[in-house]
Design an enzyme around this catalytic site. Structure first.
Site, PDB file in Angstrom:
ATOM      1  N   ARG A   1      38.837  46.634  -5.471  1.00 51.26           N
ATOM      2  CA  ARG A   1      38.679  46.980  -4.247  1.00 51.26           C
ATOM      3  C   ARG A   1      37.634  47.194  -3.513  1.00 51.26           C
ATOM      4  O   ARG A   1      36.898  47.708  -4.203  1.00 51.26           O
ATOM      5  CB  ARG A   1      40.334  47.301  -3.336  1.00 51.26           C
ATOM      6  CG  ARG A   1      41.122  46.919  -3.806  1.00 51.26           C
ATOM      7  CD  ARG A   1      42.320  47.915  -4.026  1.00 51.26           C
ATOM      8  NE  ARG A   1      43.570  47.343  -3.352  1.00 51.26           N
ATOM      9  CZ  ARG A   1      44.301  47.231  -5.023  1.00 51.26           C
ATOM     10  NH1 ARG A   1      43.623  48.128  -5.739  1.00 51.26           N
ATOM     11  NH2 ARG A   1      45.691  46.791  -5.197  1.00 51.26           N
TER      12      ARG A   1
ATOM     13  N   LYS B   1      43.926  52.456  -4.316  1.00 50.75           N
ATOM     14  CA  LYS B   1      45.261  52.236  -3.715  1.00 50.75           C
ATOM     15  C   LYS B   1      46.310  53.022  -3.926  1.00 50.75           C
ATOM     16  O   LYS B   1      46.587  52.690  -5.348  1.00 50.75           O
ATOM     17  CB  LYS B   1      44.995  50.653  -3.109  1.00 50.75           C
ATOM     18  CG  LYS B   1      45.522  50.589  -2.667  1.00 50.75           C
ATOM     19  CD  LYS B   1      46.362  48.619  -1.434  1.00 50.75           C
ATOM     20  CE  LYS B   1      46.906  49.041  -0.148  1.00 50.75           C
ATOM     21  NZ  LYS B   1      47.024  47.333  -0.313  1.00 50.75           N
TER      22      LYS B   1
ATOM     23  N   HIS C   1      36.269  40.841  -0.047  1.00 47.66           N
ATOM     24  CA  HIS C   1      38.042  40.125  -0.222  1.00 47.66           C
ATOM     25  C   HIS C   1      37.925  39.066  -0.370  1.00 47.66           C
ATOM     26  O   HIS C   1      39.118  39.082  -1.297  1.00 47.66           O
ATOM     27  CB  HIS C   1      38.738  40.705   1.157  1.00 47.66           C
ATOM     28  CG  HIS C   1      40.171  40.542   0.675  1.00 47.66           C
ATOM     29  ND1 HIS C   1      41.236  41.471  -0.858  1.00 47.66           N
ATOM     30  CD2 HIS C   1      41.200  39.777   1.185  1.00 47.66           C
ATOM     31  CE1 HIS C   1      42.363  41.358  -0.972  1.00 47.66           C
ATOM     32  NE2 HIS C   1      42.278  40.000  -0.499  1.00 47.66           N
TER      33      HIS C   1
ATOM     34  N   ARG D   1      37.106  38.817  -4.001  1.00 46.96           N
ATOM     35  CA  ARG D   1      38.584  39.753  -4.862  1.00 46.96           C
ATOM     36  C   ARG D   1      39.546  38.084  -4.914  1.00 46.96           C
ATOM     37  O   ARG D   1      40.317  38.176  -6.187  1.00 46.96           O
ATOM     38  CB  ARG D   1      38.919  40.999  -4.693  1.00 46.96           C
ATOM     39  CG  ARG D   1      39.796  41.094  -4.365  1.00 46.96           C
ATOM     40  CD  ARG D   1      39.914  42.675  -4.300  1.00 46.96           C
ATOM     41  NE  ARG D   1      41.661  43.099  -4.159  1.00 46.96           N
ATOM     42  CZ  ARG D   1      42.721  43.808  -5.303  1.00 46.96           C
ATOM     43  NH1 ARG D   1      41.331  44.074  -6.571  1.00 46.96           N
ATOM     44  NH2 ARG D   1      43.353  43.539  -5.632  1.00 46.96           N
TER      45      ARG D   1
ATOM     46  N   HIS E   1      47.558  45.298  -8.312  1.00 47.57           N
ATOM     47  CA  HIS E   1      48.557  45.381  -7.547  1.00 47.57           C
ATOM     48  C   HIS E   1      50.075  45.797  -8.077  1.00 47.57           C
ATOM     49  O   HIS E   1      50.114  45.914  -9.225  1.00 47.57           O
ATOM     50  CB  HIS E   1      48.908  43.728  -7.105  1.00 47.57           C
ATOM     51  CG  HIS E   1      48.008  43.290  -6.097  1.00 47.57           C
ATOM     52  ND1 HIS E   1      48.194  42.337  -6.565  1.00 47.57           N
ATOM     53  CD2 HIS E   1      46.967  43.688  -5.345  1.00 47.57           C
ATOM     54  CE1 HIS E   1      47.180  41.246  -5.814  1.00 47.57           C
ATOM     55  NE2 HIS E   1      46.094  42.535  -5.178  1.00 47.57           N
TER      56      HIS E   1
ATOM     57  N   TYR F   1      48.312  34.544  -3.972  1.00 46.91           N
ATOM     58  CA  TYR F   1      47.211  33.724  -4.649  1.00 46.91           C
ATOM     59  C   TYR F   1      47.901  32.402  -5.246  1.00 46.91           C
ATOM     60  O   TYR F   1      46.896  31.429  -4.922  1.00 46.91           O
ATOM     61  CB  TYR F   1      46.329  34.587  -5.438  1.00 46.91           C
ATOM     62  CG  TYR F   1      45.926  36.178  -4.929  1.00 46.91           C
ATOM     63  CD1 TYR F   1      44.245  35.652  -4.432  1.00 46.91           C
ATOM     64  CD2 TYR F   1      46.018  37.154  -5.483  1.00 46.91           C
ATOM     65  CE1 TYR F   1      44.022  36.894  -3.430  1.00 46.91           C
ATOM     66  CE2 TYR F   1      45.472  38.124  -5.080  1.00 46.91           C
ATOM     67  CZ  TYR F   1      44.740  38.051  -3.998  1.00 46.91           C
ATOM     68  OH  TYR F   1      44.333  39.279  -3.680  1.00 46.91           O
TER      69      TYR F   1
END
Length: 187
Positions: free
Chosen positions: A26, A51, A122, A125, A148, A157
């Site tokens: 990120r 994150k 992003h 990504r 994640h 995705y």
């Protein structure tokens, strides 16, 4: 000196974005990388400020390591890199580069490449994850690479991986192929 440091930071940051590391991390994780986060023996990046404050390891592409070493040497010569400091220092070398500046680097690179679509970190990504899916990488592996915590987030995705959907052979179609090959006489 400040202007030349800023230009060097932008140039080396462009190298990192060009080398696809940003596709895994990120933008805030890229900005928060420290020199000590590079594990060149295991070819990993330690993301300690991910994150949700979670720790994880990310891939360090082999072709990126020599570029990071060059960046380290150039930064040391300019006096902007410190042993325990940021991999990408900001205007004040005691603070990391801002996520806004990293975003600008991606936008400028897209503009230089004549990409007219709206692009940001992003986007890269998302493209990385989509290409992995289309290349047949298991969604759980992609989940770990992207950091994640929930598989449902990574599964988003799959909606854009159209090449993967087209390549799927239905089990019923396989039964049909099997039936045709068995029906042929042997002889």
């Amino acid at each position: 000196m400040r202007a030349s440091c800023s230009a060097s930071i932008q140039n080396s940051t462009s190298i990192v974005f060009d080398r696809r590391q940003d596709r895994i991390l990120r933008v805030a994780e890229v900005a928060a990388l420290k020199i000590s986060d590079i594990d060149s023996e295991r070819m990993l990046l330690r993301v300690e400020r991910g994150k949700g404050g979670r720790y994880r390891n990310a891939m360090l592409p082999a072709d990126l390591l020599p570029l990071l070493r060059e960046w380290w040497k150039a930064g040391r010569q300019q006096g902007v890199m410190h042993s325990g400091g940021w991999l990408f220092p900001g205007q004040d070398t005691m603070r990391p580069i801002s996520t806004r500046q990293l975003h600008r680097v991606v936008v400028d690179a897209a503009r230089a490449a004549s990409i007219t679509r709206r692009v940001g970190p992003h986007t890269l990504r998302h493209s990385f994850a989509t290409h992995l899916l289309e290349d047949g990488v298991d969604v759980r592996v992609i989940q770990v690479l992207l950091g994640h915590s929930r598989l449902e987030t990574t599964a988003l995705y799959t909606k854009v991986a159209t090449r993967t959907v087209r390549a799927v052979i239905s089990p019923l179609d396989r039964l049909g192929m099997l039936a045709t090959t068995q029906a042929r006489p042997d002889g």
